[in-house]
Design a protein around this motif. Structure first.
Motif, PDB file in Angstrom:
ATOM      1  N   ALA A 165      27.059 -73.496 -28.689  1.00 26.16           N
ATOM      2  CA  ALA A 165      26.575 -74.602 -29.532  1.00 26.16           C
ATOM      3  C   ALA A 165      27.793 -75.376 -30.039  1.00 26.16           C
ATOM      4  O   ALA A 165      27.774 -76.602 -30.127  1.00 26.16           O
ATOM      5  CB  ALA A 165      25.744 -74.054 -30.692  1.00 26.16           C
ATOM      6  N   MET A 214      16.092 -66.121 -26.173  1.00 27.87           N
ATOM      7  CA  MET A 214      15.808 -67.401 -26.827  1.00 27.87           C
ATOM      8  C   MET A 214      14.508 -67.351 -27.643  1.00 27.87           C
ATOM      9  O   MET A 214      13.599 -66.579 -27.319  1.00 27.87           O
ATOM     10  CB  MET A 214      15.643 -68.481 -25.741  1.00 27.87           C
ATOM     11  CG  MET A 214      16.895 -68.768 -24.964  1.00 27.87           C
ATOM     12  SD  MET A 214      18.004 -69.882 -25.858  1.00 27.87           S
ATOM     13  CE  MET A 214      19.598 -69.126 -25.540  1.00 27.87           C
ATOM     14  N   PRO A 215      14.388 -68.208 -28.643  1.00 25.16           N
ATOM     15  CA  PRO A 215      13.122 -68.289 -29.390  1.00 25.16           C
ATOM     16  C   PRO A 215      12.097 -69.168 -28.676  1.00 25.16           C
ATOM     17  O   PRO A 215      11.032 -69.440 -29.218  1.00 25.16           O
ATOM     18  CB  PRO A 215      13.562 -68.949 -30.698  1.00 25.16           C
ATOM     19  CG  PRO A 215      14.705 -69.808 -30.298  1.00 25.16           C
ATOM     20  CD  PRO A 215      15.418 -69.092 -29.196  1.00 25.16           C
ATOM     21  N   CYS A 216      12.418 -69.574 -27.465  1.00 24.83           N
ATOM     22  CA  CYS A 216      11.776 -70.731 -26.850  1.00 24.83           C
ATOM     23  C   CYS A 216      11.217 -70.386 -25.470  1.00 24.83           C
ATOM     24  O   CYS A 216      11.917 -69.773 -24.658  1.00 24.83           O
ATOM     25  CB  CYS A 216      12.864 -71.791 -26.726  1.00 24.83           C
ATOM     26  SG  CYS A 216      12.479 -73.208 -25.745  1.00 24.83           S
ATOM     27  N   CYS A 266      13.910 -74.584 -33.739  1.00 26.04           N
ATOM     28  CA  CYS A 266      13.749 -73.375 -32.913  1.00 26.04           C
ATOM     29  C   CYS A 266      13.275 -72.154 -33.691  1.00 26.04           C
ATOM     30  O   CYS A 266      12.765 -71.218 -33.083  1.00 26.04           O
ATOM     31  CB  CYS A 266      15.062 -73.007 -32.245  1.00 26.04           C
ATOM     32  SG  CYS A 266      15.591 -74.193 -31.050  1.00 26.04           S
ATOM     33  N   GLY A 309      19.592 -73.802 -34.966  1.00 19.78           N
ATOM     34  CA  GLY A 309      18.230 -73.258 -34.841  1.00 19.78           C
ATOM     35  C   GLY A 309      17.222 -73.866 -35.792  1.00 19.78           C
ATOM     36  O   GLY A 309      16.041 -73.541 -35.743  1.00 19.78           O
ATOM     37  N   CYS A 311      19.443 -80.796 -26.090  1.00 19.11           N
ATOM     38  CA  CYS A 311      19.437 -79.331 -26.096  1.00 19.11           C
ATOM     39  C   CYS A 311      18.036 -78.734 -26.064  1.00 19.11           C
ATOM     40  O   CYS A 311      17.866 -77.567 -25.739  1.00 19.11           O
ATOM     41  CB  CYS A 311      20.246 -78.792 -27.266  1.00 19.11           C
ATOM     42  SG  CYS A 311      20.016 -79.704 -28.759  1.00 19.11           S
ATOM     43  N   SER A 320      22.477 -77.931 -22.510  1.00 22.52           N
ATOM     44  CA  SER A 320      22.169 -77.275 -23.784  1.00 22.52           C
ATOM     45  C   SER A 320      23.186 -76.154 -23.987  1.00 22.52           C
ATOM     46  O   SER A 320      23.872 -75.739 -23.040  1.00 22.52           O
ATOM     47  CB  SER A 320      20.771 -76.673 -23.725  1.00 22.52           C
ATOM     48  OG  SER A 320      20.799 -75.542 -22.881  1.00 22.52           O
ATOM     49  N   PRO A 321      23.279 -75.615 -25.205  1.00 22.92           N
ATOM     50  CA  PRO A 321      24.155 -74.444 -25.397  1.00 22.92           C
ATOM     51  C   PRO A 321      23.814 -73.306 -24.426  1.00 22.92           C
ATOM     52  O   PRO A 321      24.719 -72.654 -23.900  1.00 22.92           O
ATOM     53  CB  PRO A 321      23.881 -74.058 -26.844  1.00 22.92           C
ATOM     54  CG  PRO A 321      23.575 -75.374 -27.508  1.00 22.92           C
ATOM     55  CD  PRO A 321      22.757 -76.122 -26.494  1.00 22.92           C
ATOM     56  N   GLN A 322      22.510 -73.088 -24.166  1.00 23.09           N
ATOM     57  CA  GLN A 322      22.154 -72.056 -23.176  1.00 23.09           C
ATOM     58  C   GLN A 322      22.832 -72.355 -21.843  1.00 23.09           C
ATOM     59  O   GLN A 322      23.459 -71.493 -21.221  1.00 23.09           O
ATOM     60  CB  GLN A 322      20.639 -71.989 -22.974  1.00 23.09           C
ATOM     61  CG  GLN A 322      20.244 -71.174 -21.732  1.00 23.09           C
ATOM     62  CD  GLN A 322      18.751 -71.033 -21.519  1.00 23.09           C
ATOM     63  OE1 GLN A 322      18.097 -70.260 -22.215  1.00 23.09           O
ATOM     64  NE2 GLN A 322      18.192 -71.758 -20.563  1.00 23.09           N
ATOM     65  N   MET A 378      13.816 -81.771 -31.852  1.00 20.50           N
ATOM     66  CA  MET A 378      13.423 -80.412 -31.477  1.00 20.50           C
ATOM     67  C   MET A 378      11.900 -80.447 -31.324  1.00 20.50           C
ATOM     68  O   MET A 378      11.204 -80.918 -32.230  1.00 20.50           O
ATOM     69  CB  MET A 378      13.832 -79.397 -32.545  1.00 20.50           C
ATOM     70  CG  MET A 378      15.332 -79.175 -32.603  1.00 20.50           C
ATOM     71  SD  MET A 378      15.980 -78.449 -31.075  1.00 20.50           S
ATOM     72  CE  MET A 378      17.707 -78.333 -31.463  1.00 20.50           C
ATOM     73  N   THR A 389      25.007 -67.391 -28.784  1.00 22.33           N
ATOM     74  CA  THR A 389      24.917 -68.762 -28.264  1.00 22.33           C
ATOM     75  C   THR A 389      25.569 -69.772 -29.214  1.00 22.33           C
ATOM     76  O   THR A 389      25.825 -70.914 -28.831  1.00 22.33           O
ATOM     77  CB  THR A 389      23.438 -69.120 -27.969  1.00 22.33           C
ATOM     78  OG1 THR A 389      22.876 -68.085 -27.166  1.00 22.33           O
ATOM     79  CG2 THR A 389      23.281 -70.432 -27.222  1.00 22.33           C
ATOM     80  N   ALA A 404      20.370 -66.625 -28.898  1.00 20.50           N
ATOM     81  CA  ALA A 404      20.250 -67.929 -29.567  1.00 20.50           C
ATOM     82  C   ALA A 404      20.247 -67.795 -31.089  1.00 20.50           C
ATOM     83  O   ALA A 404      19.887 -66.743 -31.628  1.00 20.50           O
ATOM     84  CB  ALA A 404      18.969 -68.615 -29.114  1.00 20.50           C
ATOM     85  N   PRO A 405      20.599 -68.862 -31.769  1.00 27.79           N
ATOM     86  CA  PRO A 405      20.659 -68.812 -33.237  1.00 27.79           C
ATOM     87  C   PRO A 405      19.364 -68.317 -33.899  1.00 27.79           C
ATOM     88  O   PRO A 405      19.404 -67.434 -34.765  1.00 27.79           O
ATOM     89  CB  PRO A 405      20.935 -70.271 -33.624  1.00 27.79           C
ATOM     90  CG  PRO A 405      21.567 -70.891 -32.426  1.00 27.79           C
ATOM     91  CD  PRO A 405      21.045 -70.172 -31.235  1.00 27.79           C
ATOM     92  N   ALA A 406      18.227 -68.861 -33.488  1.00 24.73           N
ATOM     93  CA  ALA A 406      16.984 -68.592 -34.231  1.00 24.73           C
ATOM     94  C   ALA A 406      16.438 -67.181 -34.026  1.00 24.73           C
ATOM     95  O   ALA A 406      15.593 -66.721 -34.801  1.00 24.73           O
ATOM     96  CB  ALA A 406      15.911 -69.613 -33.838  1.00 24.73           C
TER      97      ALA A 406
HETATM   98 FE1  HC0 Z   1      17.633 -73.385 -29.929  1.00 29.44          FE
HETATM   99 FE2  HC0 Z   1      19.740 -74.135 -28.874  1.00 29.44          FE
HETATM  100  S1  HC0 Z   1      19.336 -74.185 -31.105  1.00 29.44           S
HETATM  101  S2  HC0 Z   1      17.715 -75.045 -28.397  1.00 29.44           S
HETATM  102  O1  HC0 Z   1      16.762 -74.527 -31.038  1.00 29.44           O
HETATM  103  O2  HC0 Z   1      20.865 -76.783 -28.880  1.00 29.44           O
HETATM  104  O3  HC0 Z   1      15.828 -72.117 -27.964  1.00 29.44           O
HETATM  105  O4  HC0 Z   1      17.857 -70.936 -31.686  1.00 29.44           O
HETATM  106  O5  HC0 Z   1      19.443 -71.488 -28.465  1.00 29.44           O
HETATM  107  O6  HC0 Z   1      20.362 -73.878 -25.927  1.00 29.44           O
HETATM  108  O7  HC0 Z   1      22.367 -72.983 -29.667  1.00 29.44           O
HETATM  109  C1  HC0 Z   1      16.425 -72.542 -28.815  1.00 29.44           C
HETATM  110  C2  HC0 Z   1      17.639 -71.839 -31.036  1.00 29.44           C
HETATM  111  C3  HC0 Z   1      19.063 -72.465 -28.898  1.00 29.44           C
HETATM  112  C4  HC0 Z   1      20.200 -73.951 -27.065  1.00 29.44           C
HETATM  113  C5  HC0 Z   1      21.427 -73.396 -29.293  1.00 29.44           C
HETATM  114  C6  HC0 Z   1      20.466 -75.753 -28.851  1.00 29.44           C
END
Ligand code: HC0
Ligand code: SF4
Length: 562
Positions: A270, A351-353, A501, A416, A297, A321-323, A495, A266, A228-230
């Motif tokens: 996105a 993922m940061p999540c 994120c 992110g 997302c 979501s992108p995921q 978010m 990711t 993921a981006p973050a």
């Molecule tokens: Fe995110 Fe996403 S940007 S939710 O904040 O939309 O977790 O980094 O991966 O899926 O791309 C988180 C971050 C991701 C997704 C993307 C989105």
């Protein structure tokens, strides 16, 4: 403004809200377990207690600075008092430090070292309480809770959920969901912010690291990662690198070394999300129905709408979501017998999540009734894997992602950070590609860390009204306005985590303001470094529509019902 004397030195104060902040400004790192500037002051742990020139002791977090105050932060009496507090906390605490997942990052453990507590004189008389492992995202171990209330206030004040509270009194006092429910039976949205605020191992991430190692060790399995981006702006800090520095190349390198067959970013999907969500927005604008469009997302936000505003569920974008999109595309690619090489494909999402763990098992995002994202691990778990592997991360040479899906645009990278999805969609909606046009979008109000931002941008013959939100307590404020007819947005980006994120529930904890700013800046810098800025410039995404996605866009990129 005024002056106070701290340990014999004159210190100026201006708008600091409490004595503790002035002491910290003076360069003295006074310990706290229950103080966070973003939530209300609780004053429970008493570790920030100081003494004044009249011998009065008080918790510095709960006292306003006054001109002429004379403070001692480390008098002999205060030092003994602080050590006793830590000893008493440890007396009622599970002390399996060697096997605790929080070991090395636990603030209580750190304070015990710092205060020189090498022996606990008191017996632990608290009965052992059951661990709550009902959530797909977090584990709650009440035996490690020190009743600081940080999780309660984060959940209530930042997320506006209130899934956790205090129960019972005296030595029976405990933190738990109301009516002694399991956390999964509450309105918990799996955001993990309680875990971010928890100073000990009482709330931790439900880990899936062993499943990843097992897949990597299986010769019959192709292990594919998406990052993921973050994640890229938070891993480096764990290995002594500059805060917020984007280390995507090193992440790709370490994953290759660990044995991942393919590593993807990711940001690629996105870009796909931007393409689909922009179309959806335009289509709803044409129909003048189901507005405002709510972004989909962030899985914690999606659950929040289902639980708190069910009448707005049809406003949620149907886009995965992108995921979700990436995993579906990867699985579809390897459904073709010409690509499988006789191996089973396991998609690992990094993922940061913490809520992404819940999203992965949410049946409405499955394809052909099957889960696409097999395993989700958080940034924190990735850091643990890198440490376990024993590689010197900071010295790794960066590597590129793999093909056929290894390219994303800057629009995907900024997902992110709060406002990033909107900025990427606005980039997509503008037909021009010149830098000046993209700069104008960046400056239209989409950037900045405020929890609620409103922007109005011209689009063809209309004005697009957009609200950008981070933090679910802020989302509640916005949704109440929408419900009461006080706001008529076309698009609402939410978010669940404040700032987006980059501050997700799976990121390394103890991130102060400088770290938060560095992570934000790191993602904007990464965007600056990208050749492609707009999702519609991504040639791999465009070719996908003529290939693998042909006739399958809805099946692979959209949820069955929101
Ligand atoms: Fe995110 Fe996403 S940007 S939710 O904040 O939309 O977790 O980094 O991966 O899926 O791309 C988180 C971050 C991701 C997704 C993307 C989105
Ligand atoms: Fe509250 Fe989020 Fe923790 Fe659930 S995961 S208890 S919603 S802070």
């Amino acid at each position: 403004m005024g002056y106070m004397t701290i340990d014999g030195r004159k210190v100026e104060f201006t708008d600091e809200k409490n004595v503790l902040s002035v002491i910290r400004k003076a360069g003295i790192s006074l310990p706290t377990l229950c103080y966070h500037s973003e939530v209300s002051t609780f004053g429970a742990c008493r570790l920030c207690t100081v003494e004044d020139d009249r011998g009065r002791t008080f918790a510095s977090c709960s006292e306003e600075p006054r001109d002429g105050m004379v403070i001692y932060t480390n008098s002999g009496r205060i030092k003994k008092y602080r050590k006793l507090i830590v000893e008493l906390l440890l007396a009622a605490h599970c002390r399996d430090c060697t096997t605790c997942v929080k070991s090395g990052e636990c603030i209580l453990q750190e304070l015990a070292h710092r205060m020189g507590v090498v022996d606990v004189r008191f017996k632990n008389t608290r009965e052992i309480r059951p661990i709550d492992d009902s959530s797909p995202s977090i584990i709650r171990d009440p035996n490690k809770c020190i009743l600081c209330g940080d999780c309660v206030r984060a959940c209530e004040e930042i997320q506006g959920i209130g899934a956790l509270g205090f129960a019972f009194r005296g030595t029976d006092a405990t933190v738990m969901p109301a009516f002694n429910k399991k956390i999964a039976e509450t309105d918990c949205v799996n955001c993990g912010q309680c875990r971010v605020y928890c100073p000990t191992g009482a709330i931790t991430i439900r880990t899936h690291v062993d499943e990843v190692w097992d897949a990597l060790a299986d010769p019959d399995v192709r292990v594919v990662a998406q990052v993921a981006p973050a994640v890229r702006v938070a891993v480096g800090e764990a290995f002594g690198m500059k805060k917020g520095m984007s280390v995507m190349g090193k992440i790709a390198a370490v994953l290759h070394r660990m044995g991942f067959d393919e590593v993807y970013d990711t940001t690629f999907s996105a870009d796909l999300t931007v393409m689909e969500e922009s179309e959806e927005l335009l289509e709803r604008l044409r129909r003048k129905e189901d507005l405002p469009l709510l972004t989909s997302c962030c899985p914690a936000w999606v659950k929040f709408v289902h639980d708190q505003y069910p009448e707005y569920v049809h406003n949620i974008s149907t886009c995965r979501s992108p995921q979700g999109m990436f995993s579906a595309v990867i699985k579809e690619y390897y459904r073709d017998p010409r690509n499988t090489g006789g191996k089973k494909t396991v998609v690992v999402s990094i993922m940061p999540c913490t809520a992404k763990k819940m999203e992965a098992v949410r049946p409405n995002s499955f394809t052909k009734g099957k889960q696409d994202t097999d395993i989700v691990i958080t940034t924190t778990e990735l850091i643990r894997m890198i440490r376990n592997y024993g590689i010197e991360f900071s010295t790794l040479d960066p590597e590129a992602c793999d093909m056929p899906f290894g390219m994303g645009s800057g629009g995907g990278v900024i997902f992110g950070v709060t406002g990033g999805v909107t900025e990427a969609v606005l980039r997509r909606l503008t037909p021009v590609h010149e830098k000046a046009a993209l700069d104008a979008i960046a400056e239209c109000g989409v950037r900045g860390d405020e929890g609620i931002k409103e922007v109005t941008v011209p689009y063809e013959d209309m004005e697009l009204k957009i609200c950008i939100v981070s933090g679910l307590a802020n989302a509640r404020k916005v949704m109440e306005k929408v419900k009461n007819g006080e706001a008529d947005y076309h698009l609402i980006e939410v978010m669940a985590c404040r700032r987006g994120c980059i501050m997700g529930g799976g990121q390394p904890t103890r991130a102060g303001d400088r770290t938060k700013e560095a992570r934000t800046k790191g993602l904007y810098n990464a965007d600056n470094n990208m050749i492609l800025k707009k999702s519609d410039e991504n040639p791999l995404v465009l070719s996908l529509y003529d290939g693998l996605l042909k006739g399958k866009t809805h099946e692979l990129l959209h949820n069955k019902e929101s």
